[in-house]
Design a protein around this motif. Structure first.
Motif, PDB file in Angstrom:
ATOM      1  N   VAL A   1       0.837  -1.206   0.000  1.00  0.00           N
ATOM      2  CA  VAL A   1       0.000   0.000   0.000  1.00  0.00           C
ATOM      3  C   VAL A   1       0.869   1.251   0.000  1.00  0.00           C
ATOM      4  O   VAL A   1       0.626   2.199  -0.758  1.00  0.00           O
ATOM      5  CB  VAL A   1      -0.948  -0.003   1.220  1.00  0.00           C
ATOM      6  N   ILE A   2       1.885   1.265   0.860  1.00  0.00           N
ATOM      7  CA  ILE A   2       2.774   2.434   0.942  1.00  0.00           C
ATOM      8  C   ILE A   2       3.418   2.724  -0.405  1.00  0.00           C
ATOM      9  O   ILE A   2       3.464   3.875  -0.862  1.00  0.00           O
ATOM     10  CB  ILE A   2       3.846   2.212   2.018  1.00  0.00           C
ATOM     11  N   ARG A   3       3.897   1.692  -1.065  1.00  0.00           N
ATOM     12  CA  ARG A   3       4.571   1.911  -2.343  1.00  0.00           C
ATOM     13  C   ARG A   3       3.591   2.275  -3.456  1.00  0.00           C
ATOM     14  O   ARG A   3       3.981   2.910  -4.433  1.00  0.00           O
ATOM     15  CB  ARG A   3       5.380   0.664  -2.709  1.00  0.00           C
ATOM     16  N   GLU A   4       2.349   1.910  -3.285  1.00  0.00           N
ATOM     17  CA  GLU A   4       1.341   2.307  -4.273  1.00  0.00           C
ATOM     18  C   GLU A   4       0.939   3.764  -4.089  1.00  0.00           C
ATOM     19  O   GLU A   4       0.970   4.555  -5.045  1.00  0.00           O
ATOM     20  CB  GLU A   4       0.102   1.425  -4.151  1.00  0.00           C
ATOM     21  N   VAL A   5       0.541   4.151  -2.872  1.00  0.00           N
ATOM     22  CA  VAL A   5      -0.022   5.495  -2.673  1.00  0.00           C
ATOM     23  C   VAL A   5       1.029   6.541  -2.336  1.00  0.00           C
ATOM     24  O   VAL A   5       0.798   7.733  -2.461  1.00  0.00           O
ATOM     25  CB  VAL A   5      -1.137   5.480  -1.612  1.00  0.00           C
ATOM     26  N   ARG A   6       2.228   6.107  -1.850  1.00  0.00           N
ATOM     27  CA  ARG A   6       3.396   6.947  -1.652  1.00  0.00           C
ATOM     28  C   ARG A   6       3.094   8.174  -0.784  1.00  0.00           C
ATOM     29  O   ARG A   6       3.274   9.322  -1.203  1.00  0.00           O
ATOM     30  CB  ARG A   6       4.017   7.348  -3.003  1.00  0.00           C
ATOM     31  N   PRO A   7       2.650   7.944   0.453  1.00  0.00           N
ATOM     32  CA  PRO A   7       2.299   9.070   1.325  1.00  0.00           C
ATOM     33  C   PRO A   7       3.527   9.777   1.871  1.00  0.00           C
ATOM     34  O   PRO A   7       4.586   9.165   2.064  1.00  0.00           O
ATOM     35  CB  PRO A   7       1.535   8.377   2.458  1.00  0.00           C
ATOM     36  N   GLN A   8       3.379  11.050   2.158  1.00  0.00           N
ATOM     37  CA  GLN A   8       4.432  11.765   2.873  1.00  0.00           C
ATOM     38  C   GLN A   8       4.290  11.593   4.381  1.00  0.00           C
ATOM     39  O   GLN A   8       5.268  11.722   5.124  1.00  0.00           O
ATOM     40  CB  GLN A   8       4.382  13.269   2.566  1.00  0.00           C
ATOM     41  N   VAL A   9       3.068  11.320   4.853  1.00  0.00           N
ATOM     42  CA  VAL A   9       2.781  11.290   6.282  1.00  0.00           C
ATOM     43  C   VAL A   9       2.054   9.999   6.646  1.00  0.00           C
ATOM     44  O   VAL A   9       1.147   9.556   5.938  1.00  0.00           O
ATOM     45  CB  VAL A   9       1.909  12.506   6.691  1.00  0.00           C
ATOM     46  N   LEU A  10       2.478   9.406   7.776  1.00  0.00           N
ATOM     47  CA  LEU A  10       1.841   8.220   8.341  1.00  0.00           C
ATOM     48  C   LEU A  10       1.383   8.537   9.759  1.00  0.00           C
ATOM     49  O   LEU A  10       2.136   9.135  10.541  1.00  0.00           O
ATOM     50  CB  LEU A  10       2.832   7.053   8.369  1.00  0.00           C
ATOM     51  N   VAL A  11       0.167   8.120  10.100  1.00  0.00           N
ATOM     52  CA  VAL A  11      -0.364   8.261  11.459  1.00  0.00           C
ATOM     53  C   VAL A  11      -0.706   6.878  11.992  1.00  0.00           C
ATOM     54  O   VAL A  11      -1.369   6.083  11.306  1.00  0.00           O
ATOM     55  CB  VAL A  11      -1.623   9.148  11.477  1.00  0.00           C
ATOM     56  N   THR A  12      -0.271   6.576  13.216  1.00  0.00           N
ATOM     57  CA  THR A  12      -0.595   5.303  13.850  1.00  0.00           C
ATOM     58  C   THR A  12      -0.556   5.483  15.363  1.00  0.00           C
ATOM     59  O   THR A  12      -0.554   6.604  15.868  1.00  0.00           O
ATOM     60  CB  THR A  12       0.363   4.191  13.370  1.00  0.00           C
TER      61      THR A  12
END
Length: 309
Positions: A129-140
């Protein structure tokens, strides 16, 4: 999962949560704001929440010790919540039903649920998912999952492991081109905000359908104010957050500005949302809180400094 249109701003926000309803309670206003501003907001939910307790009596048959159909029902609740927030890219880790709710810590269901899943196997699903959507920010969540639930702890571990693996060029090239997430945040609530809100709540109890208030210790992610790096003001998105929480009717009863879970204890509904930056560079001056999760980041040709780009 439904596809979200290409972002107007070039910004991407990824949120990783354990069960349906966690996203609305923790980040509903944040998600609504960034979706409205044109960022790509991607929610990954790790389980269907099959072991949750059911509040409405007319839906009690969904429970795991009866029809055991709560998970499928909560998929529909999540869909409705995301419509309230304007978020169209929401997925279950590894596909719907891949990982089952583990229940509270110490239960037999821990051995067959998400808690027992192989960390790298689960993380690889998120790497894709990360490599598909390529977000700058992650929240967890933080290392304790906010309050010690095994699925929340595991969601934290999977999110952090996936962020590392997604950046490694040699890891699983079949999952896409390597991508480094610039900023990672934990969900937080400042202790002063919690204390003030609970003081008001205790004075309002006589006018509420709940006879008892929860304790501050029941609220996930409460920390000393000094830990907080970022505040997202709800503004016009507070109502969307409350509506999204209300969509999770099996788990949450909402009477703004309060709500209760299945323990029937009232809690404040925090419309403003707070975060702790744990990876990446702060985008605010010393002594100041960020007001934007993307603050300080360069997106395309623009540097984000609290303004839309």
């Amino acid at each position: 999962m439904t596809e979200q249109p290409a972002p107007r701003t070039g910004r991407g926000l990824l949120l990783v949560h354990a069960h349906p309803d966690d996203e609305s309670i923790n980040n509903g206003a944040t998600m609504a704001r960034y979706a409205a501003e044109g960022a790509r907001v991607t929610l990954v939910t790790c389980t269907l929440g099959e072991e949750g307790e059911v509040i409405p009596a007319e839906l009690a048959h969904l429970a795991p010790d009866r029809d055991n159909t709560l998970g499928a029902h909560r998929v529909g609740e999540l869909d409705r919540a995301m419509k309230e927030l304007g978020v169209t890219d929401h997925r279950f880790l590894g596909g719907t039903g891949r990982f089952r709710d583990s229940g509270m810590m110490g239960l037999a269901t821990n051995r067959s649920g998400f808690w027992a899943a192989d960390l790298d196997e689960a993380a690889a699903e998120l790497v894709a998912v990360i490599r598909e959507v390529r977000p700058q920010v992650l929240v967890t969540y933080d290392e304790n999952g906010g309050y010690g639930h095994p699925d929340h702890i595991k969601a934290h571990r999977v999110a952090m492991r996936a962020a590392d693996l997604a950046a490694e060029k040699a890891f699983r090239r079949d999952l896409g081109e390597a991508h480094t997430i610039a900023k990672i945040y934990y969900n937080r609530v400042p202790r002063s905000v919690a204390e003030q809100s609970f003081d008001v709540l205790r004075g309002a109890l006589g006018h509420l359908p709940w006879a008892e208030a929860a304790e501050i210790g029941d609220v996930p992610g409460v920390v000393d104010d000094a830990v907080i790096t970022t505040k997202i003001e709800a503004g016009p998105y507070g109502a969307a957050k409350a509506a999204a929480m209300r969509a999770h009717a099996t788990q949450v009863e909402v009477l703004e500005p309060w709500f209760a879970l299945s323990n029937d204890k009232a809690q404040p509904l925090f419309t403003d949302e707070y975060y702790q930056l744990v990876r990446g560079a702060r985008g605010a001056a010393d002594g100041q809180l960020e007001d934007d999760l993307f603050a300080g980041l360069t997106v395309g040709a623009s540097t984000v400094s609290g303004e839309d780009v």
